[in-house]
Design an enzyme around this catalytic site. Structure first.
Site, short mmCIF file in Angstrom:
data_model
loop_
_atom_site.label_atom_id
_atom_site.label_comp_id
_atom_site.label_asym_id
_atom_site.label_seq_id
_atom_site.Cartn_x
_atom_site.Cartn_y
_atom_site.Cartn_z
N ASP A 1 -10.66 -4.38 14.37
CA ASP A 1 -10.30 -5.56 13.57
C ASP A 1 -9.71 -6.67 14.45
OD1 ASP A 1 -10.95 -5.62 10.89
OD2 ASP A 1 -9.28 -4.34 10.28
N LYS B 1 -18.35 -2.18 4.04
CA LYS B 1 -18.26 -1.77 5.45
C LYS B 1 -19.04 -0.47 5.66
CE LYS B 1 -14.08 -4.36 6.03
NZ LYS B 1 -12.62 -4.42 5.99
N GLN C 1 -7.66 -0.67 5.99
CA GLN C 1 -7.90 -1.76 5.05
C GLN C 1 -6.56 -2.33 4.57
OE1 GLN C 1 -11.00 -3.05 4.22
NE2 GLN C 1 -9.82 -4.62 3.18
#
Ligand code: NDP
Length: 278
Positions: free
Chosen positions: A119, A52, A96
């Site tokens: 997300d 990322k 995460q």
């Protein structure tokens, strides 16, 4: 001969487009920042987080890394997210997953401001998706829609079967395919006659989490097969939920693993960051 859907090439194309958008925003004095929070040192999570960061660098997004100890309390993590929610120069917040057991994932997801929920996991983002309103869409399903569209595969009016009903893949995938006017079936571990159900599909999307489970017995001749699964086999090589070699001769198009759905997830995350800033 089946078309191999090249997720690597399509994701690069998307990232190049985003790079141009970011450069334009920079020229207008706007810099985009993504906060990436990792708790603990899980090696798989570290690989994802690094990928990322690399994608951010490529596109010109500033990534702010928050590496927290495995022992960090839920309260401390919540406070960090609340601070980032308030910061005007932070456009996206990503935590995460998975998190250590002492931290409630649902609570953390709900703490992220829906305006920065790149997300697409916040209940408000999911609700907006369900009722066709604007909001961030979960990156893997959004990436699959781009794969299909950019490969010239028609979705409207097609029978689509999705295997898997998780909150991050199966369910949002179903809603997105419905939004694209497919006729959608979502199958799961309690589905009866799974092979027959799958054989109805013009587009079969597999997110079952079982290495090479899907053989040609599940695939209609000429179907499009999208493989979301990612695993390491006994030789430490990556493989998907679909038995690629065996299924390949029976379909009209298929995604490989690696190089199919995987690269699209990060490309769509970058897309969400740019949208958040815009
Ligand atoms: P989950 O484990 O959360 O969900 C799996 C789903 O498959 C569940 O709905 C389960 O049903 C269903 N299932 C399990 N066994 C069977 C079976 N024998 N027959 C029919 N259905 C079954 O997985 P995720 O959705 O999170 O991920 C799926 C796969 O995709 C994994 O391999 C994961 O690593 C990969 N993945 C890849 C990403 C990428 O970027 N490429 C991103 C996200 C995931 P039930 O609900 O009844 O238990």
């Amino acid at each position: 001969m089946a078309q191999v859907i090249d997720g690597k090439a399509i994701s690069t194309q998307i990232k190049e487009e985003l790079k141009e958008k970011v450069a334009k925003l920079k020229a207008e004095g706007k810099e985009i920042s993504l906060a990436v929070i990792q708790v603990g040192r899980d090696p798989a999570s570290s690989v994802y987080v690094n990928n990322k960061k690399k994608a951010c660098e490529f596109i010109g997004i500033r990534s702010l890394a928050y590496e927290l100890e495995e022992t960090v309390s839920e309260k401390e993590l919540v406070e960090l997210i609340q601070q980032l929610n308030e910061k005007e120069d932070v456009h996206g917040i990503l935590v995460q997953l998975p998190l250590p057991k002492h931290i409630e994932e649902d609570k953390i997801i709900k703490t992220i401001s829906p305006a920065k929920d790149v997300d697409g996991f916040h209940p408000q983002s999911v609700g907006a998706l369900c009722i066709g309103q604007k909001g961030f869409v979960s990156c893997t399903p959004a990436g699959i829609i781009q794969l299909l569209k950019r490969s010239g595969i028609e979705i409207a009016g097609k029978e689509c079967v999705i295997i898997g009903r998780s909150n991050i893949v199966g369910k949002p995938m179903g809603i997105l395919m419905l939004r694209e006017n497919a006729t959608v079936t979502i199958a799961h571990s309690k589905t009866q006659n799974l092979k027959e159900v799958c054989k109805r599909a013009d587009i079969l999307i597999v997110a079952v989490g079982k290495p090479k489970m899907i053989t040609s017995e599940y695939v209609k001749e000429g179907a499009v097969v999208i493989d979301v699964g990612i695993h390491r086999n006994e030789n430490n090589k990556l493989c998907g939920d679909v038995d690629y070699e065996e299924v390949f001769p029976h379909c009209s198009a298929i995604t490989p693993v690696p190089g199919g759905v995987g690269p699209m997830t990060i490309a769509m995350l970058m897309n969400n960051c740019v949208e958040s800033a815009q």
